[in-house]
Design a protein around this motif. Structure first.
Motif, PDB file in Angstrom:
ATOM      1  N   SER A 476       0.842  -1.190   0.000  1.00 29.41           N
ATOM      2  CA  SER A 476       0.000   0.000   0.000  1.00 29.41           C
ATOM      3  C   SER A 476       0.879   1.242   0.000  1.00 29.41           C
ATOM      4  N   SER A 495      -4.325   6.274  -7.979  1.00 25.86           N
ATOM      5  CA  SER A 495      -4.404   4.869  -7.571  1.00 25.86           C
ATOM      6  C   SER A 495      -3.999   3.940  -8.702  1.00 25.86           C
ATOM      7  N   HIS A 507      -5.084  -0.253  -1.185  1.00 25.12           N
ATOM      8  CA  HIS A 507      -4.919   1.123  -0.714  1.00 25.12           C
ATOM      9  C   HIS A 507      -5.472   1.265   0.700  1.00 25.12           C
ATOM     10  N   GLN A 574     -14.574   4.296  -6.469  1.00 21.16           N
ATOM     11  CA  GLN A 574     -14.266   2.895  -6.181  1.00 21.16           C
ATOM     12  C   GLN A 574     -15.269   1.943  -6.819  1.00 21.16           C
ATOM     13  N   ALA A 583      -9.912  -0.657  -0.466  1.00 19.38           N
ATOM     14  CA  ALA A 583      -9.314   0.497   0.188  1.00 19.38           C
ATOM     15  C   ALA A 583      -9.848   0.569   1.609  1.00 19.38           C
TER      16      ALA A 583
END
Length: 821
Positions: A476, A495, A507, A574, A583
């Motif tokens: 990460s 990302s 993440h 997302q 995440a």
């Protein structure tokens, strides 16, 4: 799956994965605590023995769990206490087993601990987050033979414990870490009786094939057998989630030392563990020797998982987007000493927010947390506290090795655990005059290899140490779009760039601070001055509120209004990142930290979606609107009593809901219906531009569920059109009273008595008289020094049924006073 055996022997210390509920007692009551050090253990024994009124007078009665820093960790006027502290009690030891062993099982104590029976040291331990067990049998038996046992202590056993959280560069975690290194007996301590032979550990490796048709269970164990009993009978039963026995094994074997493989079993079509259906099996192991039986239970789950190379995360063969958060062991009024009830409430709130994944930062946590993750269905990344500072010497490294071993052995059987974390921000120097990337890489590789030897079934990971990203299984990087660097609309691009740099990307840590109760009519204003295209990572100095390039963390308003926009954007994105494993928002709850004295609540990291006392911020409902299935609807602004603007100006009202449709009503009049579309930012399209009336306004929303039922939410907000000038006076008033608790509100006005709704001055509350401020809580309404939120601040007073005078002051402004009767 073969488990490599690696055992660390530490004298009388015995690390214990699970202590049977048989003959186990939590030692909660009848403790005394002394802040500071003694000349020696005899000073802890002597006052009890002699009742000498001139002995050290500073002992106070406490219950466990207890933390040195319950209040001083957020005292705005001084650094939190780091040093030694002593605990003492008297045990009524009545072991029911002939030749049985009497144990003290520590679920965690910070950070260095010594244990004494009377004046004899029986154990010591370094590491504030391990479980560990002390065998006090011999010391107890020896003390029972002394005259003091009957005469001075009336048949009780004196127990003294010294904890110490003093700064120590050769100990992890570093004091540069962004959290308090707490001291005390802040997790439960148990008195345990076991027979002469008992289970020390059971390792139950549960696996399932790709189709979920066949489950395999490999069980090995470790005994506590200090008397060297030769032969034992072993019986193992496996029960399904409904309690039905589905497999058994029984045998008489030679007693063994170290780890021994006991049994392999196959289960057809096991009920799989998942966040939606966290099915748990029970493995019960009975050890019988010399007529006594010790029963030991473990909960396990059958599941398969995979971080696909350059792809998403799979659980039981299907893609699962990891929707995560983080947890620190910290709470208002108790610091690290959270009770089981508090922990259960916190974890349940996470699950109700829609969380299916958690990173436990930045240290191994209570078995209660892991048990709840198993039963609630929350996947886990758990890590050791190699956090910041660099890399120390042999003592430092040995602690890291030992804690990694303890973490894996103690939490090996938890179905929820999928990742062992090896470190956090290991690229952050400061504790040593040498910072050698190659040496850090070498040690990181050693820990990575050790983790895989101890447990080949789970992945390893670190966060934010780019020069080690190729060593671990999952990496990460640092991505703080819209807070420390960049703006939040850069999140997806940043990302994807990081995703392409490693084989397995996850993440963890994103978000930003919000001062609970502070709201804004122009929350995104600071974005206009932030440079874009220069990265979204956190760099040295970015957490400071002074200096450096423009960034929202320094130049923004720290309002809840901004943070809900940032979160809303991230969650929207997302949903359209098919390659994303997941995440984790940092963190779930505000927590205390020694490195942030200048924050709106001093010494608090305020990035949580709830406050330190479980009070929900508005952000909690944004997550619910994306992550939960149970119908919900929430009008933004429950903690925003007064909005402002021009007469007739249109204002946005936002609603967060997971329903398909919602209708807004302002003062009883429909403002129309809106359809929810997650990609329609902000608020997934559930937003209305309306004109408030001067004064009070009623806002109500009616949302329709999929089956046609209606759910509602409503708030009342004042609307102020009067423009304020320079702040001129503070007014302190009582706004509520119940059970001898008075709630006070301070408000800041200009010379014309107009409320200054954008005021962010620091104010300090005081009290003289018979009452007591309820402060040092680390919350926006429980701190005697705090920044105003929209021109106001709240605090409570325990009147103690007496009279007091309360005050509030701010630099350059006359103080306000309030008499409390």
């Amino acid at each position: 799956m073969k488990r490599v055996k690696l055992v660390f022997f530490l004298g009388l210390l015995i690390c214990s994965q699970y202590i049977s509920a048989q003959n186990k007692q939590r030692l909660i009551n009848n403790w005394e605590y002394l802040k500071g050090d003694l000349g020696g253990v005899w000073e802890a024994v002597r006052p009890v023995k002699e009742g000498n009124p001139e002995s050290v007078p500073l002992w106070q009665s406490v219950n466990l769990p207890h933390c040195f820093n319950a209040l001083n960790s957020v005292d705005p006027d001084e650094n939190y206490y780091q040093g030694p502290g002593w605990y003492r009690t008297q045990l009524d030891v009545k072991n029911p087993y002939s030749e049985g062993r009497t144990l003290l099982h520590f679920e965690g104590a910070g950070q260095k601990t010594r244990v004494y029976i009377y004046d004899k040291k029986v154990a010591e331990h370094v590491g504030g987050y391990d479980e560990w067990t002390v065998d006090i049998t011999d010391a107890v038996n020896a003390f029972k033979k002394t005259a003091a046992f009957d005469k001075e202590f009336k048949g009780k056993i004196p127990l003294e414990i010294r904890c110490d959280n003093s700064r120590d560069l050769e100990m992890i975690p570093s004091d540069l870490s962004d959290f308090n290194v707490y001291g005390g007996l802040y997790r439960y301590l148990n008195l345990v009786y076991v027979p002469k032979v008992s289970v020390d550990k059971i390792f139950a490796a549960a696996s399932v094939d790709a189709k979920g048709a066949l489950g395999k269970l490999n069980i090995s164990g470790r005994l506590l057998n200090p008397n060297g009993v030769d032969t034992v009978s072993v019986k193992i039963e496996v029960r399904d989630p409904e309690g039905k026995i589905v497999a058994t094994w029984e045998n008489q074997i030679k007693a063994f030392y170290g780890d021994k493989a006991l049994w392999e079993a196959n289960l057809k079509a096991p009920k799989l563990w998942s966040p939606e259906k966290p099915n748990l099996y029970t493995v019960q192991t009975s050890i019988t020797a010399k007529g006594d039986t010790h029963v030991h239970q473990e909960k396990i789950g059958f599941r398969s998982f995979e971080f696909q190379k350059k792809g998403p995360f799979l659980l039981n063969g299907k893609r699962l987007l990891l929707r995560g958060t983080h947890r620190h062991e910290d709470h208002a009024g108790v610091a690290a000493a959270m009770t089981e009830e508090m922990i259960r409430q916190e974890m349940t709130m996470m699950k109700e927010m829609g969380v299916n994944f958690i990173r436990l930062g930045h240290y191994q946590q209570s078995r209660i947390v892991l048990d709840l993750c198993d039963s609630l269905g929350i996947l886990v990344w758990e890590e050791i506290p190699w956090c910041r500072g660099g890399l120390g010497g042999d003592v430092y490294k040995n602690q890291a090795r030992r804690m990694l071993t303890n973490m894996i052995e103690q939490h090996y059987n938890h179905a929820s655990v999928i990742i062992w974390g090896l470190g956090n921000e290991n690229d952050w120097p400061g504790d040593f005059n040498e910072f050698d990337e190659q040496k850090i890489r070498t040690f990181m590789k050693e820990l990575n290899d050790l983790s895989h030897k101890l447990d080949p079934t789970r992945k390893t990971a670190i966060r934010r140490c780019d020069f080690c990203k190729d060593i671990v299984d999952v990496y990460s990087p640092s991505i703080w779009a819209g807070w420390y660097r960049g703006i939040y609309t850069e999140y997806k691009e940043a990302s994807k760039k990081e995703f392409d740099r490693v084989d397995h990307f996850l993440h963890v840590e994103w978000g930003g601070d919000s001062h609970a109760g502070r709201h804004s009519e122009s929350p995104d204003k600071a974005l206009s001055i932030v440079e874009t295209g220069v990265g979204t990572d956190e760099r040295a100095g970015d957490a400071s509120l002074h200096g450096g390039a423009a960034r929202v963390s320094k130049d923004g308003d720290w309002s809840e209004s901004y943070i809900v926009n940032l979160i809303d954007w991230h969650l929207k994105e997302q949903e359209n990142m098919p390659w994303l494993t997941g995440a984790a928002y940092w963190p779930f709850k505000d927590f205390s930290t020694p490195v942030r004295p200048d924050n709106p609540v001093p010494y608090m990291n305020q990035k949580g979606v709830i406050e330190r006392d479980f009070t929900k911020k508005e952000a909690y409902y944004v997550f619910q609107s994306y992550w939960t299935a149970a119908p919900m609807v929430h009008v933004y602004g429950h903690s925003w009593p007064v909005r402002w603007g021009d007469a007739g100006e249109q204002k946005m009202v936002k609603v967060y809901s997971n329903c398909n449709e919602a209708e807004l009503f302002l003062n009883g009049k429909s403002m129309g219906k809106k359809k929810r579309n997650s990609q329609n930012f902000p608020a997934a399209g559930l937003r209305w531009m309306v004109k408030y009336n001067e004064g009070p306004n009623q806002i109500k929303v009616v949302a329709k569920t999929k089956d046609g039922k209606e759910i509602t939410d409503e708030i009342t907000q004042e609307y102020q059109t009067a423009k304020w000038g320079k702040p001129a006076k503070l007014v302190l008033e009582k706004i509520a009273e119940k059970d001898n608790i008075v709630v006070m509100q301070a408000r800041l006005f200009d010379a014309n008595n107009i409320l200054c709704l954008d005021a962010r001055n620091y104010v300090t509350f005081g009290l003289t008289g018979e009452g007591a401020l309820i402060d040092d809580q680390g919350t926006s309404d429980g701190s005697r020094k705090v920044q105003l939120y929209n021109g106001r601040a709240v605090i409570s007073v325990n009147t103690n049924k007496g009279k007091s005078v309360a005050s509030v002051k701010a630099d350059g402004i006359p103080a306000g006073f309030l008499s409390i009767n």
